[in-house]
Design a protein around this motif. Structure first.
Motif, mmCIF file in Angstrom:
data_model
loop_
_atom_site.group_PDB
_atom_site.id
_atom_site.type_symbol
_atom_site.label_atom_id
_atom_site.label_comp_id
_atom_site.label_asym_id
_atom_site.label_seq_id
_atom_site.Cartn_x
_atom_site.Cartn_y
_atom_site.Cartn_z
ATOM 1 N N LEU A 122 48.150 -12.982 38.615
ATOM 2 C CA LEU A 122 47.000 -12.246 38.198
ATOM 3 C C LEU A 122 46.530 -12.540 36.758
ATOM 4 O O LEU A 122 45.421 -12.553 36.407
ATOM 5 N N GLU A 123 47.479 -12.937 35.953
ATOM 6 C CA GLU A 123 47.349 -13.435 34.814
ATOM 7 C C GLU A 123 46.440 -14.799 34.598
ATOM 8 O O GLU A 123 45.532 -14.872 33.841
ATOM 9 N N ASP A 124 46.924 -15.663 35.370
ATOM 10 C CA ASP A 124 46.090 -16.902 35.420
ATOM 11 C C ASP A 124 44.829 -16.654 36.018
ATOM 12 O O ASP A 124 43.956 -17.477 35.647
ATOM 13 N N HIS A 125 44.566 -15.939 36.908
ATOM 14 C CA HIS A 125 43.315 -15.889 37.799
ATOM 15 C C HIS A 125 42.216 -14.576 36.967
ATOM 16 O O HIS A 125 41.112 -14.629 37.409
ATOM 17 N N ARG A 126 43.009 -14.106 35.803
ATOM 18 C CA ARG A 126 42.237 -13.516 35.143
ATOM 19 C C ARG A 126 41.724 -12.200 35.714
ATOM 20 O O ARG A 126 40.547 -11.581 35.317
ATOM 21 N N TRP A 127 42.457 -11.536 36.517
ATOM 22 C CA TRP A 127 42.030 -10.576 37.480
ATOM 23 C C TRP A 127 42.322 -9.191 36.548
ATOM 24 O O TRP A 127 43.275 -8.983 35.614
ATOM 25 N N LEU A 128 41.359 -8.272 36.696
ATOM 26 C CA LEU A 128 41.312 -6.859 36.272
ATOM 27 C C LEU A 128 42.355 -6.043 37.040
ATOM 28 O O LEU A 128 42.111 -5.741 38.034
ATOM 29 N N VAL A 129 43.419 -5.349 36.185
ATOM 30 C CA VAL A 129 44.085 -4.472 37.109
ATOM 31 C C VAL A 129 44.002 -3.092 36.426
ATOM 32 O O VAL A 129 44.577 -2.666 35.192
ATOM 33 N N SER A 130 43.329 -2.317 37.030
ATOM 34 C CA SER A 130 42.932 -0.926 36.708
ATOM 35 C C SER A 130 44.191 0.202 36.944
ATOM 36 O O SER A 130 44.351 0.119 38.258
ATOM 37 N N VAL A 131 44.433 0.961 36.097
ATOM 38 C CA VAL A 131 45.787 1.762 36.319
ATOM 39 C C VAL A 131 45.282 3.176 35.829
ATOM 40 O O VAL A 131 44.914 3.388 34.842
ATOM 41 N N ASN A 132 45.669 4.006 36.791
ATOM 42 C CA ASN A 132 45.712 5.448 36.520
ATOM 43 C C ASN A 132 47.192 5.700 36.224
ATOM 44 O O ASN A 132 47.961 5.878 37.257
ATOM 45 N N ALA A 133 47.554 6.435 35.159
ATOM 46 C CA ALA A 133 49.011 6.735 34.899
ATOM 47 C C ALA A 133 49.041 7.877 33.725
ATOM 48 O O ALA A 133 48.335 7.706 32.778
ATOM 49 N N ARG A 134 49.953 8.636 34.053
ATOM 50 C CA ARG A 134 50.129 9.927 32.917
ATOM 51 C C ARG A 134 51.118 9.209 31.741
ATOM 52 O O ARG A 134 51.590 8.149 31.849
ATOM 53 N N PRO A 135 50.768 9.716 30.755
ATOM 54 C CA PRO A 135 51.804 9.188 29.314
ATOM 55 C C PRO A 135 53.105 8.731 29.575
ATOM 56 O O PRO A 135 53.273 7.828 29.190
ATOM 57 N N ALA A 136 54.007 9.313 30.285
ATOM 58 C CA ALA A 136 55.142 9.012 30.540
ATOM 59 C C ALA A 136 55.310 7.818 31.314
ATOM 60 O O ALA A 136 56.682 7.423 31.167
ATOM 61 N N TYR A 137 54.457 7.343 32.087
ATOM 62 C CA TYR A 137 54.760 6.115 32.695
ATOM 63 C C TYR A 137 54.227 4.763 32.207
ATOM 64 O O TYR A 137 54.562 3.944 32.755
ATOM 65 N N TRP A 138 53.493 4.727 31.208
ATOM 66 C CA TRP A 138 53.136 3.678 30.607
ATOM 67 C C TRP A 138 54.068 2.721 30.108
ATOM 68 O O TRP A 138 53.954 1.485 29.704
ATOM 69 N N SER A 139 55.402 3.290 29.689
ATOM 70 C CA SER A 139 56.425 2.335 29.419
ATOM 71 C C SER A 139 56.932 1.456 30.417
ATOM 72 O O SER A 139 57.413 0.543 29.984
ATOM 73 N N ALA A 140 56.496 1.838 31.499
ATOM 74 C CA ALA A 140 56.963 0.766 32.518
ATOM 75 C C ALA A 140 56.151 -0.716 32.328
ATOM 76 O O ALA A 140 56.605 -1.629 32.994
ATOM 77 N N TRP A 141 55.047 -0.369 31.757
ATOM 78 C CA TRP A 141 54.411 -2.053 31.608
ATOM 79 C C TRP A 141 54.854 -2.717 30.264
ATOM 80 O O TRP A 141 54.445 -3.886 30.338
#
Length: 221
Positions: free
Chosen positions: A64-83
């Motif tokens: 995903l990084e090498d191909h410069r794909w866009l990763v659109s994410v819907n997440a509540r505040p408590a879940y952003w730590s996963a990234w």
């Protein structure tokens, strides 16, 4: 169906929905890429999906990084730590947080400290250049939802502008869901009501930044 639409309407730049991120494989990504997809769309809801992020193979993130794909994410505040561990290994991975990371809903404008606390896990990702934020769904953070131009939410926008800079902010309409609370025109005009954006910044946020990201996508030759 979407893949067929791409052939009919070449201006479409679609993302492929994936429910469980740990089900991604290189073969599936290669197939979607050949069909004309330019990224992924993911709704990070619940602890099971949060845990699934940690099980994605590193070669998938690298693809995903090498191909410069866009990763659109819907997440509540408590879940952003996963990234955080993902972005620490793949800092150029292009992730777009929808609806300002679903900032906590407010009826009156919070002070700067409270606004930053509400977005803390998302703001922690600003250190990674691939992380972007969609300025969208203002009604999701405003009480009442139809309270245009959503002035109580503006401190969140200021915090995002401070940490991400205008070059990593992207307008999105949230059409057609936005129509339950505001008009389509208001979904765009809300940015123009914010005096802290200058004309150059508005031009980039309203389209230039997203077009620049799409220009970097590695497409089949």
């Amino acid at each position: 169906h979407v893949a067929r639409l791409i052939l009919q309407f070449p201006w479409i730049e679609p993302t492929a929905f994936i429910a469980q991120m740990d089900q991604l494989t290189i073969a599936r990504l290669d197939q979607w890429r050949a069909q004309g997809f330019v990224g992924l769309s993911h709704y990070l809801k619940g602890d099971a999906r949060k845990e699934a992020i940690s099980r994605v193979h590193d070669d998938v993130w690298s693809w995903l990084e090498d191909h410069r794909w866009l990763v659109s994410v819907n997440a509540r505040p408590a879940y952003w730590s996963a990234w955080l561990p993902v972005m620490a290994r793949h800092s150029e991975l292009c992730v777009l947080a929808s609806h300002m990371g679903f900032a906590p809903r407010v009826s009156t404008a919070p002070d700067d400290e409270t606004a930053r606390h509400g977005l803390a896990d998302l703001l922690a990702l600003a250190q990674f250049p691939g992380m972007h934020v969609k300025l969208s769904g203002f009604y999701t953070a405003t009480e009442p939802r139809h309270n245009y131009p959503h002035r109580p939410v503006w401190p969140y926008v200021n915090a995002l502008l401070d940490d991400f800079g205008y070059s990593r902010l992207v307008w999105a309409s949230d059409f057609p869901v936005c129509l339950d609370s505001v008009s389509f025109a208001q979904s765009l005009d809300v940015l123009r009501a914010m005096s802290f954006f200058n004309p150059l910044q508005l031009k980039q946020i309203e389209g230039g930044n997203l077009l620049a990201l799409l220009d970097t996508v590695d497409r089949p030759r």
